[in-house]
Design an enzyme around this catalytic site. Structure first.
Site, PDB file in Angstrom:
ATOM      1  N   ASP A  32      47.523 -15.433   3.874  1.00  0.00           N
ATOM      2  CA  ASP A  32      47.250 -14.247   4.691  1.00  0.00           C
ATOM      3  C   ASP A  32      45.863 -14.351   5.328  1.00  0.00           C
ATOM      4  OD1 ASP A  32      45.125 -12.928   3.052  1.00  0.00           O
ATOM      5  OD2 ASP A  32      46.712 -12.775   1.546  1.00  0.00           O
TER       6      ASP A  32
ATOM      7  N   HIS B 239      46.030 -23.909   1.547  1.00  0.00           N
ATOM      8  CA  HIS B 239      47.492 -23.968   1.550  1.00  0.00           C
ATOM      9  C   HIS B 239      48.090 -23.548   2.895  1.00  0.00           C
ATOM     10  CE1 HIS B 239      47.696 -23.701  -3.165  1.00  0.00           C
ATOM     11  NE2 HIS B 239      47.271 -24.861  -2.720  1.00  0.00           N
TER      12      HIS B 239
ATOM     13  N   CYS C  18      57.389 -25.532  21.526  1.00  0.00           N
ATOM     14  CA  CYS C  18      55.949 -25.658  21.284  1.00  0.00           C
ATOM     15  C   CYS C  18      55.189 -25.366  22.576  1.00  0.00           C
ATOM     16  CB  CYS C  18      55.655 -27.090  20.812  1.00  0.00           C
ATOM     17  SG  CYS C  18      53.901 -27.507  20.818  1.00  0.00           S
TER      18      CYS C  18
ATOM     19  N   SER D 119      46.348 -17.646 -10.937  1.00  0.00           N
ATOM     20  CA  SER D 119      46.883 -17.877 -12.286  1.00  0.00           C
ATOM     21  C   SER D 119      46.484 -19.233 -12.850  1.00  0.00           C
ATOM     22  CB  SER D 119      48.411 -17.777 -12.252  1.00  0.00           C
ATOM     23  OG  SER D 119      48.930 -18.787 -11.410  1.00  0.00           O
TER      24      SER D 119
ATOM     25  N   ASN E 171      39.875 -11.802 -12.900  1.00  0.00           N
ATOM     26  CA  ASN E 171      41.342 -11.795 -12.821  1.00  0.00           C
ATOM     27  C   ASN E 171      41.901 -10.653 -13.658  1.00  0.00           C
ATOM     28  OD1 ASN E 171      43.404 -13.301 -11.484  1.00  0.00           O
ATOM     29  ND2 ASN E 171      44.116 -14.103 -13.449  1.00  0.00           N
TER      30      ASN E 171
END
Ligand code: APR
Length: 235
Positions: free
Chosen positions: A95, A110, A137, A178, A202
């Site tokens: 995001d 990523h 494209c 995680s 976390n």
């Protein structure tokens, strides 16, 4: 914080965007619970059923566009503006909530939901619409666009730059991840071996929690602004 940090590397994961309404991956109601990972997050899955994979990421893209940054993203934006030392923000998230929260130098290891990658000419394009309908494209006209996402079995982006930064960091902070997916899960060890202090923020202990010098448990929207205040107050 024990000493004033001068060079910080931050790693974020899906947990920092959870309070913005974007689902994490490994929770019971997580994204991967709905979909076998092999189906939607591997090059083999894409080759087998491109339509399914394009639809999956078309949905992710729409959700990202509808989400808003939360106080954790905003605090990191403030840190980037006000921290006098070196700072690298590495995210596993696809995001753009860090950017909309005010951070401008974000490394998306990523890939990005709002980017499309042409497999014919290798160009990448900012993308807000869908890909399942097979748009050409904008650079070469071929119908060969895929999500600009790093799937399992593919090499994350900018690893050399990240490893260099980890080697020079005096503080490594991991937020909302995680610790299940390498190479990101190994960053804490690499930073620690080079002498950085390591801090985890976390909701629960991560898989590699024992590698951290300090763990603070709670919601990112509370822990991150608190920690940023500490760093800026110390500077
Ligand atoms: N505040 C802080 N942490 C939270 C919050 C919150 N509000 N909500 C959830 N978390 C924590 C969870 O406890 C969990 O440890 O965030 C972590 C999210 O873990 P994952 O779902 O495994 O997400 P992530 O670590 O980012 O996954 C890594 O795996 O498949 C992939 O490519 C995908 O980038 C992703 C990678």
């Amino acid at each position: 914080m024990a000493e004033l940090p001068k060079n910080i590397v931050i790693l974020t994961g899906a947990g920092i965007s959870a309070e913005s309404g974007l689902r994490t991956f490994r929770a019971e109601d997580g994204l991967w619970e709905d979909h076998p990972v092999q189906e939607v997050a591997t090059p083999e899955g894409f080759a087998r059923d491109p339509d399914l994979v394009q639809r999956f990421y078309d949905e992710r893209r729409a959700q990202v566009l509808a989400a808003q940054p939360n106080p954790a993203h905003e605090a990191l934006g403030r840190l980037e503006r006000e921290f006098a030392g070196e700072l690298l923000l590495v995210t596993q998230n696809i995001d753009d909530l860090h950017e909309r929260g005010g951070a401008s130098r974000v490394l998306h290891m990523h890939g990005e939901a709002l980017s499309a990658w042409c497999r014919a000419c290798d160009a990448r394009h900012p993308w807000q619409g869908t890909l399942r309908d097979g748009p050409g494209c904008p650079a070469c006209g071929e119908v060969a666009m895929r999500p600009d996402i790093v799937w399992f079995g593919e090499m994350p982006y900018q690893m050399e730059r990240i490893f260099d930064a980890l080697a020079g960091a005096d503080l490594f902070v991991s937020i909302g991840t995680s610790g299940a997916v390498y190479p990101a899960a190994g960053f804490v060890q690499q930073a620690g071996e080079h002498g950085a202090r390591t801090l985890e923020l976390n909701l629960e202990r991560s898989a590699g929690s024992h590698w951290f010098d300090e763990t603070r448990l709670g919601a990112a929207s509370e822990l991150v602004p608190q920690w940023v205040n500490e760093v800026l107050a110390a500077g």
